[in-house]
Motif scaffolding. Structure first.
Motif, PDB file in Angstrom:
ATOM      1  N   SER A  18       0.813  -1.214   0.000  1.00  0.00           N
ATOM      2  CA  SER A  18       0.000   0.000   0.000  1.00  0.00           C
ATOM      3  C   SER A  18       0.848   1.266   0.000  1.00  0.00           C
ATOM      4  N   PHE A  19       0.124   2.372  -0.291  1.00  0.00           N
ATOM      5  CA  PHE A  19       0.636   3.721  -0.163  1.00  0.00           C
ATOM      6  C   PHE A  19       1.695   4.084  -1.208  1.00  0.00           C
ATOM      7  N   GLY A  20       1.850   3.283  -2.218  1.00  0.00           N
ATOM      8  CA  GLY A  20       2.703   3.682  -3.320  1.00  0.00           C
ATOM      9  C   GLY A  20       4.176   3.476  -3.062  1.00  0.00           C
ATOM     10  N   GLN A  21       4.937   3.608  -4.122  1.00  0.00           N
ATOM     11  CA  GLN A  21       6.358   3.335  -4.040  1.00  0.00           C
ATOM     12  C   GLN A  21       7.142   4.483  -3.408  1.00  0.00           C
ATOM     13  N   ASN A  22       6.506   5.647  -3.213  1.00  0.00           N
ATOM     14  CA  ASN A  22       7.221   6.773  -2.635  1.00  0.00           C
ATOM     15  C   ASN A  22       7.314   6.706  -1.118  1.00  0.00           C
ATOM     16  N   PHE A  23       6.570   5.767  -0.505  1.00  0.00           N
ATOM     17  CA  PHE A  23       6.574   5.639   0.946  1.00  0.00           C
ATOM     18  C   PHE A  23       7.502   4.510   1.380  1.00  0.00           C
ATOM     19  N   VAL A  24       8.267   4.771   2.426  1.00  0.00           N
ATOM     20  CA  VAL A  24       9.122   3.747   3.034  1.00  0.00           C
ATOM     21  C   VAL A  24       8.857   3.767   4.541  1.00  0.00           C
ATOM     22  N   THR A  25       9.382   2.766   5.233  1.00  0.00           N
ATOM     23  CA  THR A  25       9.095   2.614   6.656  1.00  0.00           C
ATOM     24  C   THR A  25      10.364   2.714   7.483  1.00  0.00           C
ATOM     25  N   LEU A  26      10.291   3.528   8.536  1.00  0.00           N
ATOM     26  CA  LEU A  26      11.342   3.603   9.544  1.00  0.00           C
ATOM     27  C   LEU A  26      10.835   2.886  10.786  1.00  0.00           C
ATOM     28  N   ILE A  63       6.959   3.825  11.540  1.00  0.00           N
ATOM     29  CA  ILE A  63       6.289   4.975  10.936  1.00  0.00           C
ATOM     30  C   ILE A  63       6.591   4.987   9.445  1.00  0.00           C
ATOM     31  N   SER A  64       5.571   5.266   8.642  1.00  0.00           N
ATOM     32  CA  SER A  64       5.721   5.324   7.186  1.00  0.00           C
ATOM     33  C   SER A  64       5.893   6.769   6.737  1.00  0.00           C
ATOM     34  N   LEU A  65       6.908   6.994   5.890  1.00  0.00           N
ATOM     35  CA  LEU A  65       7.239   8.350   5.436  1.00  0.00           C
ATOM     36  C   LEU A  65       7.602   8.329   3.957  1.00  0.00           C
ATOM     37  N   ASN A 381      -0.620  -2.985  13.516  1.00  0.00           N
ATOM     38  CA  ASN A 381      -0.111  -2.678  12.180  1.00  0.00           C
ATOM     39  C   ASN A 381       0.012  -1.165  12.021  1.00  0.00           C
ATOM     40  N   TYR A 382       1.246  -0.711  11.746  1.00  0.00           N
ATOM     41  CA  TYR A 382       1.518   0.711  11.513  1.00  0.00           C
ATOM     42  C   TYR A 382       1.321   0.975  10.015  1.00  0.00           C
ATOM     43  N   LEU A 383       0.058   1.105   9.590  1.00  0.00           N
ATOM     44  CA  LEU A 383      -0.253   1.181   8.165  1.00  0.00           C
ATOM     45  C   LEU A 383       0.368   2.409   7.512  1.00  0.00           C
ATOM     46  N   LYS A 384       0.137   3.570   8.118  1.00  0.00           N
ATOM     47  CA  LYS A 384       0.677   4.825   7.603  1.00  0.00           C
ATOM     48  C   LYS A 384       1.115   5.669   8.786  1.00  0.00           C
ATOM     49  N   ASP A 385       1.738   6.821   8.492  1.00  0.00           N
ATOM     50  CA  ASP A 385       2.121   7.690   9.597  1.00  0.00           C
ATOM     51  C   ASP A 385       0.902   8.250  10.314  1.00  0.00           C
ATOM     52  N   ASN A 386      -0.282   8.238   9.659  1.00  0.00           N
ATOM     53  CA  ASN A 386      -1.488   8.762  10.291  1.00  0.00           C
ATOM     54  C   ASN A 386      -2.551   7.695  10.535  1.00  0.00           C
ATOM     55  N   LEU A 387      -2.182   6.408  10.427  1.00  0.00           N
ATOM     56  CA  LEU A 387      -3.169   5.351  10.618  1.00  0.00           C
ATOM     57  C   LEU A 387      -2.499   4.091  11.170  1.00  0.00           C
ATOM     58  N   GLN A 388      -2.997   3.641  12.337  1.00  0.00           N
ATOM     59  CA  GLN A 388      -2.547   2.403  12.960  1.00  0.00           C
ATOM     60  C   GLN A 388      -3.763   1.561  13.302  1.00  0.00           C
ATOM     61  N   ILE A 389      -3.593   0.255  13.241  1.00  0.00           N
ATOM     62  CA  ILE A 389      -4.692  -0.652  13.551  1.00  0.00           C
ATOM     63  C   ILE A 389      -4.228  -1.714  14.530  1.00  0.00           C
TER      64      ILE A 389
END
Length: 798
Positions: A18-26, A63-65, A381-389
């Motif tokens: 998800s979230f495209g190829q421009n996002f990576v995870t720290l 966190i995804s950035l 699951n840390y899906l995005k920097d603004n969404l966790q489940i």
């Protein structure tokens, strides 16, 4: 189970695609430099607050950035802040180690960002206490105590000195879920309430949820007190402990395999009973407890833990009366990280509370208790920097032993008798989301679906008209019904099944960087009930499951609040108001016998409860002087109306219920509650602490008259809980001396001098009425536990 599988597969897919190829995870973990202890709630702040996250209960963050270069700030109260520039072009694992701060300027830097994240979070009605603060708070007999410290927070009270448990926002003691390393504690007190079972030396993190309870918690309707033990130092062998007036403690921790595995063993024991024979006192009371933990890091993505607790209390009177009770816990846990975004924790937990009683002069031995085996599988699951489940599956199997009596010697005439054991199984699935809708609006929402099955047992009583409690319209009293039959039901066949849908939602709107308003709604279901008609539960009280005659308690909890940091975060203010509506709260008929009762449904009536209040908390967070002032204005009531019947001639009548069906005060209603705590660091050698507590006296029942019958004088009581004990208040102070000569030595010592209840207030635990033998007049006699209590404690570490 299908729901969990679907969510698990979806989150795995979204983690990878998800979230495209421009996002990576720290992602990574944060540890203490000296001990390698994983740190909970560390703030990971990106680009001066542009976004951020915190470490979970096992020190993990993610966190995804977007691909870019970032300034990452890692801050945690009491530790030096780390600021690092990170060039993110691909998924990156970055672990951090924080060093404890020793200079005041460094501490000021640390707190500046951490409080702002709390302002933005929708999580409300939560209080954290550091172990350092708990050890600074003066308490009776000089023993640092988790539960006694929690009582200084807004919305938290108890029944008074030497009382066990605590009450949160007008709730009963049994409505609190107390977790030690995820395992349930059913009785949290030593010596009938003088101390709690938690050794502060072994504790790492303490958090009290009073409302807005996340979906991962369930089974209680008032609060969650979550406590985590330390993992143990995996770098070098360390020890610390203390010697006090009534108890001493020792904690050892160190590596098994350096920086890979470690152990922790803590022991605490009282010894005042050893000196009682020297004073020709045959009675004695003592306790001990053991804490243990092993952890093993298999690799970067897998950690294994074994933790346990075992405690026992002993009380004897002339060797003719012996009482033993306590908790035993064991938890096996496996942490696993799937990729860089999905964290999982698998736990298998055993929990047991045992109560034993032996009377030599009668010739019998009695034991009762509750045991459960709990399976938990939790995911985040840390899906995005603004969404966790968060989601997971919990299952608990219960065995309730109401009591077993047996002879304690061959000469005893007592026959073996086992009250009917009860069995139940509770399953829950939950999903919770934490989402930033905008830069100012944060939502936390989810649902918990719980299913409770009361399983078959050896004997089930059957009553006429299915009513175990009958009402006599002539005397206007309730009476126990006699069973008309007894049936057997196999364990595999449910007696009763309950299902509850428990939604949770909380929102926070940031007015600016330093203030926010928050609101929450929580529905909770509780399937277990503590059978007790005392304000402060005793070990003799037993737990019973919901079933055909006792329904689960259902709570709807609403809360709103305003939160603000000001004066450069030196101060913070929290103002909350709440309303709680409770269904199916039990109460007891007049004259109910609860001890060794094999059919508790014959003395129970069902009603409803409500509580509401306003809480205020002002904290000073930084500087040589720190502390807080809290005030709670509240009301806690219960209503137990009578049932409506149709008589044989077709007429209808309604029972009186309790208090004629009107609302009445619960035993834990305390309209006014004020707490003040402060700590002053005079210099490196001396620090001083003090706290003041004031509470409205708890509800009580006093005689309103008397009558004579055949030469016997009997009291007459009015409606339930209409009178009150005198107000409770006291002032405690302490001084801590840390000799300078110890600062550069391996052996470090500390002296704590404390005075509990410095102005010797005789706070009433109860008020009894009797006839004065000299005057013949009635008089009230107040019973108090503690007056002024000085104490000295010697703490050490090496």
């Amino acid at each position: 189970m299908k729901l969990i599988k679907i969510i698990f597969l979806l989150t795995l897919l979204t983690s990878n695609f998800s979230f495209g190829q421009n996002f990576v995870t720290l992602s990574g973990r944060v540890n203490d430099t000296d001990t390698n202890e994983l740190l909970i709630g560390v703030n990971i702040i990106i680009n001066d607050g542009e976004t951020g996250t915190t470490t979970n209960e096992y020190g993990f963050y993610s966190i995804s950035l977007k691909k870019d270069t970032y300034k990452v700030e890692i801050s945690y109260l009491g530790y030096n802040t780390i600021i690092k520039e990170v060039d993110l072009n691909s998924n990156t694992v970055l672990n951090f180690q924080l060093t404890e701060s020793t200079e005041e300027l460094e501490e000021i830097l640390i707190t500046s960002k951490s409080d702002k994240l709390d302002i933005k979070s929708a999580q409300m009605s939560v209080n954290n206490l550091s172990v350092k603060t708990i050890k600074q708070i003066p308490v009776v007999l000089g023993e640092s105590d988790v539960v006694r410290s929690v009582l200084l927070l807004p919305g938290v009270t108890n029944a008074g000195d030497a009382s066990s448990g605590f009450n949160v926002r007008g709730g009963a003691v049994d409505q609190n879920l107390i977790l030690l390393d995820e395992a349930t504690i059913y009785n949290s007190s030593h010596l009938f309430g003088l101390f709690s079972v938690f050794n502060p030396d072994a504790i790492k993190d303490i958090k009290l949820f009073k409302g807005g309870i996340p979906a991962r918690y369930g089974g209680r309707v008032s609060s969650v007190l979550e406590i985590f033990q330390k993992e143990g130092n995996n770098k070098e062998l360390k020890a610390n402990g203390g010697i006090g007036f009534v108890a001493s403690r020792l904690l050892l921790e160190g590596p098994i395999s350096k920086e890979r595995s470690s152990f922790l063993v803590g022991a605490r024991s009282s010894y005042a009973h050893l000196f009682l024979p020297l004073l020709d006192i045959d009675n004695s009371a003592s306790f001990y407890d053991l804490n243990a933990k092993l952890n093993y890091r298999i690799n970067e993505n897998n950690n294994f833990y074994i933790s346990g607790y075992f405690g026992r209390d002993f009380f004897t009177i002339n060797d003719a009366f012996q009482n033993i009770y306590g908790n035993a816990l064991l938890n096996l846990r496996w942490n696993h990280i799937y990729g860089s975004k999905l964290f999982s924790n698998l736990s298998l937990i055993y929990s047991d509370f045992y109560y034993g009683l032996e009377l030599d002069f009668v010739g019998f031995r009695w034991n009762s208790g509750i045991t459960n085996l709990n399976f938990k599988y939790d995911f985040k699951n840390y899906l995005k920097d603004n969404l966790q489940i968060n989601f997971g599956l919990h299952n608990t199997y219960y065995v309730f032993n109401p009591g077993k009596i047996e002879p304690n010697s061959p000469e005893s005439g007592i026959l073996v008798d086992q009250l009917v054991k009860k069995y139940a199984n509770e399953t829950a699935l939950y999903v919770g989301l934490d989402q930033d809708i905008t830069s100012n609006l944060n939502l936390q929402y989810g649902v918990r679906a719980s299913n409770f099955i009361r399983l078959g047992q050896d004997e089930i009583y059957v009553y006429e008209n299915n009513e175990p409690v009958i009402f006599n319209p002539n005397t206007l009293t309730y009476q126990e019904a006699n069973p008309i039959d007894t049936v057997f039901q196999k364990r595999s066949k449910p007696i009763k099944t309950f299902f509850n849908f428990e939604p949770r939602v909380a929102a926070s709107y940031s007015l600016n960087e330093n203030s926010s308003v928050k609101a929450s709604y929580t529905r909770l279901a509780q399937y277990l009930h503590l059978i007790s008609n005392t304000s402060s539960p005793t070990p003799l009280d037993v737990w019973t499951p919901s079933g055909s005659f006792i329904k689960p308690q259902i709570l709807d909890h609403y809360a709103m609040g305003y939160f603000m940091n000001f004066n450069d975060d030196n101060y913070s203010i929290e103002v909350e108001t709440y309303y709680k509506n409770l269904k199916n709260r039990i109460d007891y008929i007049d004259g109910a016998n609860l001890i060794a009762n094999d059919a508790i449904e014959r003395v129970v009536l069902t009603g409803r409860g409500r509580s509401y209040g306003l809480e205020f908390l002002l904290r000073k967070n930084k500087g040589d002087f720190q502390g807080w002032v809290s005030y709670t204005l509240s009301k806690s009531e219960q209503q137990t109306p009578g049932r409506t019947h149709i008589s044989e001639d077709g007429t209808t009548y309604t029972e009186t219920g309790i208090n004629l069906g009107n609302w009445y005060n619960t035993p834990y209603d305390k309209p006014h509650d004020i707490s003040v705590y402060g700590n002053y660091e005079l210099n490196e050698k001396w620090s001083f602490s003090g706290n003041f507590a004031y509470q409205t006296g708890r509800p009580a029942n006093y005689p309103i008259g008397q009558f004579d019958f055949q030469g016997v004088t009997a009291p007459v009581f009015g409606l339930r809980n209409q009178q009150r004990l005198p107000a409770y208040h006291r002032l405690d102070i302490s001084a801590t001396l840390t000799p300078k000569k110890n600062r550069n030595r391996r052996w470090q010592a500390q002296w704590v001098f404390s005075i509990y209840n410095i102005y010797n207030r005789q706070n009433a635990v109860s008020v009894n009425f009797r006839q004065n033998e000299d005057t013949g007049l009635n008089e009230a006699v107040k019973t108090a536990i503690f007056g002024i209590v000085p104490a000295i404690t010697y703490n050490f570490k090496f």
